[in-house]
Design a protein around this motif. Sequence first.
Motif, PDB file in Angstrom:
ATOM      1  N   PRO A  97       1.146  -0.976   0.422  1.00  0.00           N
ATOM      2  CA  PRO A  97       0.188   0.110   0.162  1.00  0.00           C
ATOM      3  C   PRO A  97       0.885   0.896  -0.051  1.00  0.00           C
ATOM      4  O   PRO A  97       2.108   0.809   0.560  1.00  0.00           O
ATOM      5  N   ILE A  98       0.164   2.763  -0.053  1.00  0.00           N
ATOM      6  CA  ILE A  98       1.410   3.712  -0.430  1.00  0.00           C
ATOM      7  C   ILE A  98       0.997   3.819   1.210  1.00  0.00           C
ATOM      8  O   ILE A  98       0.444   3.244   2.097  1.00  0.00           O
ATOM      9  N   ASN A  99       1.994   5.055   1.507  1.00  0.00           N
ATOM     10  CA  ASN A  99       2.320   4.832   3.074  1.00  0.00           C
ATOM     11  C   ASN A  99       3.402   4.187   3.693  1.00  0.00           C
ATOM     12  O   ASN A  99       2.799   4.185   4.795  1.00  0.00           O
ATOM     13  N   VAL A 100       2.942   3.254   3.365  1.00  0.00           N
ATOM     14  CA  VAL A 100       4.101   2.040   4.426  1.00  0.00           C
ATOM     15  C   VAL A 100       5.917   2.340   3.542  1.00  0.00           C
ATOM     16  O   VAL A 100       6.703   1.942   2.599  1.00  0.00           O
ATOM     17  N   SER A 101       6.600   2.667   4.805  1.00  0.00           N
ATOM     18  CA  SER A 101       8.033   2.570   4.642  1.00  0.00           C
ATOM     19  C   SER A 101       8.403   1.089   4.891  1.00  0.00           C
ATOM     20  O   SER A 101       7.698   0.152   4.977  1.00  0.00           O
ATOM     21  N   MET A 102       9.800   0.688   4.021  1.00  0.00           N
ATOM     22  CA  MET A 102       9.810  -0.987   3.552  1.00  0.00           C
ATOM     23  C   MET A 102      11.213  -1.236   4.860  1.00  0.00           C
ATOM     24  O   MET A 102      10.569  -1.895   4.794  1.00  0.00           O
ATOM     25  N   ARG A 132      13.345  -2.296  -3.964  1.00  0.00           N
ATOM     26  CA  ARG A 132      11.948  -1.477  -2.452  1.00  0.00           C
ATOM     27  C   ARG A 132      11.518  -0.620  -3.656  1.00  0.00           C
ATOM     28  O   ARG A 132      11.985  -0.256  -4.619  1.00  0.00           O
ATOM     29  N   LEU A 133      10.306  -0.117  -3.224  1.00  0.00           N
ATOM     30  CA  LEU A 133       9.442   1.160  -3.757  1.00  0.00           C
ATOM     31  C   LEU A 133       9.563   2.022  -2.382  1.00  0.00           C
ATOM     32  O   LEU A 133       9.416   1.752  -0.795  1.00  0.00           O
ATOM     33  N   ASP A 134       9.619   3.505  -2.975  1.00  0.00           N
ATOM     34  CA  ASP A 134       8.885   4.484  -2.201  1.00  0.00           C
ATOM     35  C   ASP A 134       8.305   4.108  -1.634  1.00  0.00           C
ATOM     36  O   ASP A 134       7.374   3.347  -1.620  1.00  0.00           O
ATOM     37  N   ARG A 135       8.254   4.700   0.147  1.00  0.00           N
ATOM     38  CA  ARG A 135       7.023   4.669   0.990  1.00  0.00           C
ATOM     39  C   ARG A 135       5.697   5.619   0.021  1.00  0.00           C
ATOM     40  O   ARG A 135       4.456   5.097   0.240  1.00  0.00           O
ATOM     41  N   VAL A 136       5.869   6.377  -0.610  1.00  0.00           N
ATOM     42  CA  VAL A 136       4.033   6.766  -1.046  1.00  0.00           C
ATOM     43  C   VAL A 136       4.126   6.055  -2.545  1.00  0.00           C
ATOM     44  O   VAL A 136       2.975   6.145  -3.349  1.00  0.00           O
ATOM     45  N   THR A 137       5.117   5.157  -3.024  1.00  0.00           N
ATOM     46  CA  THR A 137       4.066   4.509  -4.102  1.00  0.00           C
ATOM     47  C   THR A 137       4.169   3.428  -3.699  1.00  0.00           C
ATOM     48  O   THR A 137       4.594   2.541  -2.735  1.00  0.00           O
ATOM     49  N   SER A 138       2.476   2.562  -4.708  1.00  0.00           N
ATOM     50  CA  SER A 138       2.276   1.397  -4.443  1.00  0.00           C
ATOM     51  C   SER A 138       2.451   0.462  -5.254  1.00  0.00           C
ATOM     52  O   SER A 138       3.226  -0.342  -6.214  1.00  0.00           O
ATOM     53  N   GLY A 139       2.359  -0.973  -5.330  1.00  0.00           N
ATOM     54  CA  GLY A 139       1.967  -1.847  -5.948  1.00  0.00           C
ATOM     55  C   GLY A 139       3.312  -3.776  -5.929  1.00  0.00           C
ATOM     56  O   GLY A 139       3.301  -3.518  -4.085  1.00  0.00           O
ATOM     57  N   LEU A 231      12.374  16.070 -17.242  1.00  0.00           N
ATOM     58  CA  LEU A 231      11.345  16.357 -18.854  1.00  0.00           C
ATOM     59  C   LEU A 231      10.467  16.873 -18.530  1.00  0.00           C
ATOM     60  O   LEU A 231      10.627  17.632 -19.570  1.00  0.00           O
ATOM     61  N   GLY A 232       9.891  17.438 -18.136  1.00  0.00           N
ATOM     62  CA  GLY A 232       8.858  18.225 -17.371  1.00  0.00           C
ATOM     63  C   GLY A 232       7.868  18.075 -17.460  1.00  0.00           C
ATOM     64  O   GLY A 232       6.728  19.046 -17.580  1.00  0.00           O
ATOM     65  N   TYR A 233       7.665  16.332 -17.585  1.00  0.00           N
ATOM     66  CA  TYR A 233       6.258  16.267 -17.226  1.00  0.00           C
ATOM     67  C   TYR A 233       6.369  15.469 -15.018  1.00  0.00           C
ATOM     68  O   TYR A 233       6.029  14.241 -15.750  1.00  0.00           O
ATOM     69  N   PRO A 234       6.160  16.201 -14.098  1.00  0.00           N
ATOM     70  CA  PRO A 234       5.781  15.618 -13.716  1.00  0.00           C
ATOM     71  C   PRO A 234       5.160  14.194 -12.891  1.00  0.00           C
ATOM     72  O   PRO A 234       3.522  14.801 -13.455  1.00  0.00           O
ATOM     73  N   ILE A 235       5.132  13.388 -12.112  1.00  0.00           N
ATOM     74  CA  ILE A 235       4.179  12.650 -12.063  1.00  0.00           C
ATOM     75  C   ILE A 235       2.693  13.619 -10.406  1.00  0.00           C
ATOM     76  O   ILE A 235       3.478  14.188 -10.179  1.00  0.00           O
ATOM     77  N   TYR A 236       1.805  12.871 -10.837  1.00  0.00           N
ATOM     78  CA  TYR A 236       0.568  13.332 -10.768  1.00  0.00           C
ATOM     79  C   TYR A 236       0.799  13.612  -9.193  1.00  0.00           C
ATOM     80  O   TYR A 236       0.849  12.438  -9.135  1.00  0.00           O
ATOM     81  N   GLY A 237       0.836  14.449  -7.917  1.00  0.00           N
ATOM     82  CA  GLY A 237       1.037  14.269  -6.602  1.00  0.00           C
ATOM     83  C   GLY A 237       2.436  14.455  -6.310  1.00  0.00           C
ATOM     84  O   GLY A 237       1.911  14.364  -5.520  1.00  0.00           O
ATOM     85  N   ASP A 246      -2.152  16.399  -4.958  1.00  0.00           N
ATOM     86  CA  ASP A 246      -3.397  15.295  -4.486  1.00  0.00           C
ATOM     87  C   ASP A 246      -3.078  14.861  -4.115  1.00  0.00           C
ATOM     88  O   ASP A 246      -2.565  14.854  -2.943  1.00  0.00           O
ATOM     89  N   LYS A 247      -4.708  13.743  -3.508  1.00  0.00           N
ATOM     90  CA  LYS A 247      -4.198  12.671  -2.305  1.00  0.00           C
ATOM     91  C   LYS A 247      -3.739  11.448  -2.471  1.00  0.00           C
ATOM     92  O   LYS A 247      -3.147  11.280  -1.489  1.00  0.00           O
ATOM     93  N   ARG A 248      -2.469  11.427  -3.956  1.00  0.00           N
ATOM     94  CA  ARG A 248      -1.553  10.459  -3.218  1.00  0.00           C
ATOM     95  C   ARG A 248      -0.627  10.785  -4.445  1.00  0.00           C
ATOM     96  O   ARG A 248      -0.589  11.557  -5.589  1.00  0.00           O
ATOM     97  N   VAL A 249       0.389  10.285  -4.530  1.00  0.00           N
ATOM     98  CA  VAL A 249       1.811   9.495  -5.777  1.00  0.00           C
ATOM     99  C   VAL A 249       1.288   9.145  -6.536  1.00  0.00           C
ATOM    100  O   VAL A 249       1.007   7.449  -6.764  1.00  0.00           O
ATOM    101  N   TYR A 250       0.871   9.479  -8.073  1.00  0.00           N
ATOM    102  CA  TYR A 250       0.194   8.577  -8.905  1.00  0.00           C
ATOM    103  C   TYR A 250       0.899   7.869  -9.065  1.00  0.00           C
ATOM    104  O   TYR A 250       1.556   7.902 -10.761  1.00  0.00           O
ATOM    105  N   LEU A 251       1.861   6.603  -8.440  1.00  0.00           N
ATOM    106  CA  LEU A 251       2.511   5.632  -9.458  1.00  0.00           C
ATOM    107  C   LEU A 251       2.890   4.364  -8.500  1.00  0.00           C
ATOM    108  O   LEU A 251       2.877   4.122  -7.429  1.00  0.00           O
ATOM    109  N   HIS A 252       2.789   3.356  -8.790  1.00  0.00           N
ATOM    110  CA  HIS A 252       2.208   2.535  -8.789  1.00  0.00           C
ATOM    111  C   HIS A 252       2.962   1.224  -9.712  1.00  0.00           C
ATOM    112  O   HIS A 252       2.757   0.972 -11.029  1.00  0.00           O
TER     113      HIS A 252
END
Length: 279
Positions: A97-102, A132-139, A231-237, A246-252
């Motif tokens: 899930p998001i917001n869980v540290s490794m 690893r996955l970042d704390r803000v990344t899910s999946g 590149l000038g197109y950051p991920i939403y959130g 936004d309500k989360r970082v949209y990376l999964h």
Amino acid sequence: MNLIKLKASKNDEGRTLFKFLVKNLNNVPVSAIEKVFRLKDVKVNGIKTNNKSYSVVNNDAIWIYGLEDVKKNVTYQTKIDFKVIYEDKNILVINKPINVSMHGFNDSLDNQVLSYLNYKQTDSFIPSSIGRLDRVTSGLIIYAKTYSALVQLNNKINLHEKYYLLKSDFPWPKKEVIFYARKNKKTNDMELFDTKPGLLMHTIFFQDKNKKYALIKSGKKHQIRLTLSHLGYPIYGDKKYGGLHDKRVYLHSYKIVFHNLENELDYLNDTQFVCDIKW
């Protein structure tokens, strides 16, 4: 003189003798383990040794003299906040899930996995993640349940296909980009450059049926986030890298496909693990 007797298991095989002792004698300072080698207070199969680089073999009898209170019992009991995608005797595949540290917290993903596995230390191996996955990344993330699986999967990590689902305004149907990351000594932030030196960041971005994806060809910290920001197109959130709030970082982490595995893991070749998300 106090005597500690240990017997190596299959999960210890291939570790150096020094690392074997550090992992097994978890209540002993590294300096004290260094000392027993200096004094030749270690025996392997009845023979004294100070060879810290000796590669441990299954069933080795390892005796250590002169140490006391060598082990502390560690228990892992924490709320499990992930979904199991696949599990067998060698690997565990989960949806983080998001917001869980490794690492580093009582409710970290590592501790949750050890709690789920009801892990109790019997040798030098602790089930560990592949990457690893970042704390803000899910999946999807993979945990190795044996030492041999951990070594092989880590050695071949860049041979696997790792796909991420994301939200960004990037316009390309498909784009392959290569940058080299170097740390700015003044700001301590990573910056991207077109030429070496630096950490290789090789990513393929593409779109399919109105969804946007990234396929990483080299796994580096914050690779997708840094690259899209550059590149000038950051991920939403992703406020850290220029995205709007936004309500989360949209990376999964969406899909993993294994390749080039051998021996006890060859059955996993070309296996796809998929974890979709609705957002």
